[in-house]
Design a protein around this motif. Structure first.
Motif, PDB file in Angstrom:
ATOM      1  N   ILE A   5      -6.819  -7.225  -8.369  1.00 24.93           N
ATOM      2  CA  ILE A   5      -5.671  -8.004  -7.894  1.00 24.93           C
ATOM      3  C   ILE A   5      -4.611  -7.097  -7.272  1.00 24.93           C
ATOM      4  CG2 ILE A   5      -3.698  -9.389  -8.681  1.00 24.93           C
ATOM      5  CD1 ILE A   5      -5.691 -10.608 -10.779  1.00 24.93           C
ATOM      6  N   GLU A   6      -4.278  -6.028  -7.964  1.00 26.31           N
ATOM      7  CA  GLU A   6      -3.252  -5.119  -7.462  1.00 26.31           C
ATOM      8  C   GLU A   6      -3.721  -4.398  -6.202  1.00 26.31           C
ATOM      9  OE1 GLU A   6       0.276  -3.517  -6.820  1.00 26.31           O
ATOM     10  OE2 GLU A   6      -0.192  -5.105  -8.267  1.00 26.31           O
ATOM     11  N   ALA A   7      -5.006  -3.996  -6.171  1.00 25.15           N
ATOM     12  CA  ALA A   7      -5.546  -3.344  -4.981  1.00 25.15           C
ATOM     13  C   ALA A   7      -5.507  -4.286  -3.783  1.00 25.15           C
ATOM     14  CB  ALA A   7      -6.974  -2.884  -5.245  1.00 25.15           C
ATOM     15  N   PHE A   8      -5.790  -5.552  -4.030  1.00 22.98           N
ATOM     16  CA  PHE A   8      -5.741  -6.548  -2.960  1.00 22.98           C
ATOM     17  C   PHE A   8      -4.313  -6.714  -2.449  1.00 22.98           C
ATOM     18  CE2 PHE A   8      -5.143 -10.955  -1.584  1.00 22.98           C
ATOM     19  CZ  PHE A   8      -6.106 -11.060  -0.588  1.00 22.98           C
ATOM     20  N   ARG A   9      -3.381  -6.888  -3.355  1.00 19.11           N
ATOM     21  CA  ARG A   9      -1.976  -7.048  -2.967  1.00 19.11           C
ATOM     22  C   ARG A   9      -1.485  -5.852  -2.144  1.00 19.11           C
ATOM     23  NH1 ARG A   9       0.338  -9.011  -8.860  1.00 19.11           N
ATOM     24  NH2 ARG A   9       0.294 -11.282  -8.500  1.00 19.11           N
ATOM     25  N   GLN A  10      -1.771  -4.662  -2.649  1.00 24.66           N
ATOM     26  CA  GLN A  10      -1.331  -3.454  -1.944  1.00 24.66           C
ATOM     27  C   GLN A  10      -1.967  -3.354  -0.569  1.00 24.66           C
ATOM     28  OE1 GLN A  10      -2.051   0.023  -4.312  1.00 24.66           O
ATOM     29  NE2 GLN A  10      -0.708  -0.630  -5.997  1.00 24.66           N
ATOM     30  N   SER A  11      -3.257  -3.659  -0.480  1.00 24.91           N
ATOM     31  CA  SER A  11      -3.972  -3.547   0.788  1.00 24.91           C
ATOM     32  C   SER A  11      -3.436  -4.546   1.815  1.00 24.91           C
ATOM     33  CB  SER A  11      -5.470  -3.760   0.570  1.00 24.91           C
ATOM     34  OG  SER A  11      -6.000  -2.756  -0.278  1.00 24.91           O
ATOM     35  N   VAL A  12      -3.152  -5.754   1.372  1.00 23.22           N
ATOM     36  CA  VAL A  12      -2.582  -6.756   2.265  1.00 23.22           C
ATOM     37  C   VAL A  12      -1.213  -6.299   2.768  1.00 23.22           C
ATOM     38  CG1 VAL A  12      -1.684  -9.114   2.420  1.00 23.22           C
ATOM     39  CG2 VAL A  12      -3.883  -8.687   1.303  1.00 23.22           C
ATOM     40  N   ARG A  13      -0.385  -5.764   1.861  1.00 21.86           N
ATOM     41  CA  ARG A  13       0.943  -5.285   2.260  1.00 21.86           C
ATOM     42  C   ARG A  13       0.844  -4.143   3.261  1.00 21.86           C
ATOM     43  NH1 ARG A  13       2.371  -6.200  -3.306  1.00 21.86           N
ATOM     44  NH2 ARG A  13       1.993  -4.025  -3.805  1.00 21.86           N
ATOM     45  N   GLU A  14      -0.090  -3.232   3.018  1.00 25.44           N
ATOM     46  CA  GLU A  14      -0.248  -2.073   3.899  1.00 25.44           C
ATOM     47  C   GLU A  14      -0.689  -2.475   5.314  1.00 25.44           C
ATOM     48  OE1 GLU A  14      -2.990   0.403   1.828  1.00 25.44           O
ATOM     49  OE2 GLU A  14      -1.603   0.800   0.163  1.00 25.44           O
ATOM     50  N   VAL A  15      -1.466  -3.523   5.409  1.00 23.91           N
ATOM     51  CA  VAL A  15      -1.996  -3.938   6.716  1.00 23.91           C
ATOM     52  C   VAL A  15      -1.088  -4.954   7.412  1.00 23.91           C
ATOM     53  CG1 VAL A  15      -3.898  -5.160   7.863  1.00 23.91           C
ATOM     54  CG2 VAL A  15      -4.400  -3.444   6.102  1.00 23.91           C
ATOM     55  N   THR A  16      -0.491  -5.842   6.630  1.00 22.75           N
ATOM     56  CA  THR A  16       0.264  -6.947   7.251  1.00 22.75           C
ATOM     57  C   THR A  16       1.775  -6.835   7.069  1.00 22.75           C
ATOM     58  OG1 THR A  16       0.250  -8.342   5.268  1.00 22.75           O
ATOM     59  CG2 THR A  16      -1.671  -8.468   6.730  1.00 22.75           C
ATOM     60  N   LEU A  17       2.212  -5.956   6.161  1.00 20.74           N
ATOM     61  CA  LEU A  17       3.627  -5.776   5.877  1.00 20.74           C
ATOM     62  C   LEU A  17       4.272  -7.002   5.259  1.00 20.74           C
ATOM     63  CD1 LEU A  17       4.708  -3.814   9.092  1.00 20.74           C
ATOM     64  CD2 LEU A  17       3.898  -2.902   6.901  1.00 20.74           C
ATOM     65  N   TYR A  18       3.435  -7.904   4.652  1.00 20.43           N
ATOM     66  CA  TYR A  18       4.064  -8.988   3.913  1.00 20.43           C
ATOM     67  C   TYR A  18       3.512  -9.020   2.502  1.00 20.43           C
ATOM     68  CZ  TYR A  18       0.008 -12.151   4.631  1.00 20.43           C
ATOM     69  OH  TYR A  18      -1.221 -12.752   4.655  1.00 20.43           O
ATOM     70  N   GLY A  19       4.296  -9.553   1.623  1.00 13.79           N
ATOM     71  CA  GLY A  19       3.903  -9.629   0.220  1.00 13.79           C
ATOM     72  C   GLY A  19       3.708 -11.076  -0.183  1.00 13.79           C
ATOM     73  N   GLU A  20       4.057 -11.379  -1.411  1.00 10.45           N
ATOM     74  CA  GLU A  20       3.838 -12.739  -1.909  1.00 10.45           C
ATOM     75  C   GLU A  20       4.813 -13.706  -1.254  1.00 10.45           C
ATOM     76  OE1 GLU A  20       3.435 -13.037  -6.151  1.00 10.45           O
ATOM     77  OE2 GLU A  20       2.798 -10.978  -6.298  1.00 10.45           O
TER      78      GLU A  20
END
Length: 403
Positions: A388-403
């Protein structure tokens, strides 16, 4: 961490069962395969089950036994693995692909209805991620269009309409409207491949609903004939003293299950309720943490429970390129992921058959931002939290958005 995508859950129980088989002196199709078939039939509330070496073999034999051939058409989903469609090509029939709906991964049933013609002999629905399709709706549509159906033999005439087949490779153990997978379609083909919820290493099984005027024992023997070169006796029967003689009744296939494979399945069946329950725990953990990131499959509801085979998430606001970047980022963090599925019209083999992804826009929309996360019963809560955390971090790194 190093999180694998879908390793098989093998315990000492499976090892002991296989060891017993090896010591028995009987390792090909024999008593354990027959016992496994009985257990599958009982589990699926059907009179018969036949075990084979794959779900793909099951789908192909269904088509062959029903005499589906060149000049016929079979409809299946554009959003699936090749096995759902390649079997149609194998028997010489024409593959007809249907786009998916906006809501989930099932075929667009209104488009499916328009694709059913007087040449259509079967429809193969696909239970993606282990969620059962709306077979009742499709059956009603096929019955409404029964006047178009042109039966080519007595078995097709007994059904009286287009055959409804479940590619149930993902859905063994799933439930909908009080009926388990195997009770919904005319025929259902399950997979027990190494990555499936219940495994026999390689393997599969077919179950079917009773057909008026068709003897189930005869139908079972037809599957046996096709699965073993068209030979009138299997190895178990031929091994009886003085019973060597046999006949080849047709030029069949070679796709039988062995007792070694069935032994793994017998041990897995004893554990299966617990395996399904653990998958549900993991899915609920993922759902609670990740639903805000995009569309996920609804695995559980008031009248249904999937088998929890795959966890698909469509990340909002991204394209195919960014999806692939997220997958790479997760790999760098030690998490293996996958994509389910690259639509069939995007593959070389299907392009060569004349298919174009532009004709299946919804399938492409589903594919371009889909990521499948690790989901298996060897995954600990700690590892799931890491995913879950790896997914969240990876999404943030690529898209610059969080939850």
């Amino acid at each position: 961490m190093n999180i694998k995508f879908s390793p098989p859950d093998i315990t000492q129980a499976e090892i002991d069962e296989v060891t017993d088989t090896l010591r028995s002196g009987w390792i090909t199709t024999g008593p354990k395969t027959k016992l496994f078939e009985k257990q599958i039939a009982q589990f699926c509330h059907t009179e018969k089950a036949v075990c084979l070496n794959s779900a793909t073999a099951g789908l192909e034999l269904i088509l062959r036994i029903f005499g589906i051939r060149k000049g016929d058409e079979v409809v299946t989903s554009a959003y699936t693995y090749t096995a759902s469609a390649s079997v149609i090509e194998h028997v010489g029939a024409k593959i007809v692909l249907c786009d998916v709906t906006d809501d989930g991964y099932e075929m667009d049933y209104s488009k499916l209805e328009a694709l059913v013609t007087e040449k259509t002999k079967a429809v193969i629905l696909v239970d993606i991620a282990g969620k059962i399709c709306d077979y009742d709706k499709v059956r009603g549509m096929l019955e409404k269009k029964a006047a178009l159906f042109r039966p080519a033999n007595e078995l097709q005439k007994a059904v009286g309409r287009v055959l409804l087949i479940a590619d149930a490779a993902h859905s063994f153990g799933a439930v909908k409207d009080g009926r388990i997978s195997g009770e919904h379609a005319d025929f259902s083909s399950f997979s027990f491949h190494a990555v499936k919820n219940l495994t026999t290493a390689e393997g599969g099984a077919v179950v079917w609903k009773n057909i008026d005027g068709v003897d189930n024992e005869w139908l079972y023997k037809e599957f046996m004939l096709w699965s073993l070169h068209g030979q009138s006796k299997d190895a178990l029967a031929k091994n009886q003293l003085g019973a060597w003689e046999y006949d080849i009744k047709m030029c069949g296939q070679k796709c039988n299950m062995t007792d070694i494979m069935a032994a793994i399945g017998l041990a897995q069946m004893k554990r299966y309720a617990g395996l399904l329950a653990r998958r549900r725990q993991l899915i609920e953990k993922y759902d609670a943490a990740l639903k805000s990131y995009g569309e996920v499959v609804a695995h559980y509801g008031e009248n249904f429970a999937s088998s929890g085979h795959l966890y698909l998430i469509r990340v909002k606001g991204i394209d195919e390129k960014k999806r692939n970047e997220i997958i790479v980022k997760m790999a760098e963090k030690g998490v293996a992921t996958n994509v389910h599925y690259k639509p069939l019209p995007m593959h070389t083999a299907y392009k060569a058959l004349g298919f174009d992804i532009k004709d299946y826009p919804k399938a492409y929309e589903k594919y371009k931002n889909e990521i499948t996360l690790p989901l298996h019963t060897l995954l600990s809560d700690e590892e799931a939290d890491y995913v879950i955390e790896a997914f969240r971090q990876s999404v943030r790194e690529v898209t610059l958005y969080g939850e």
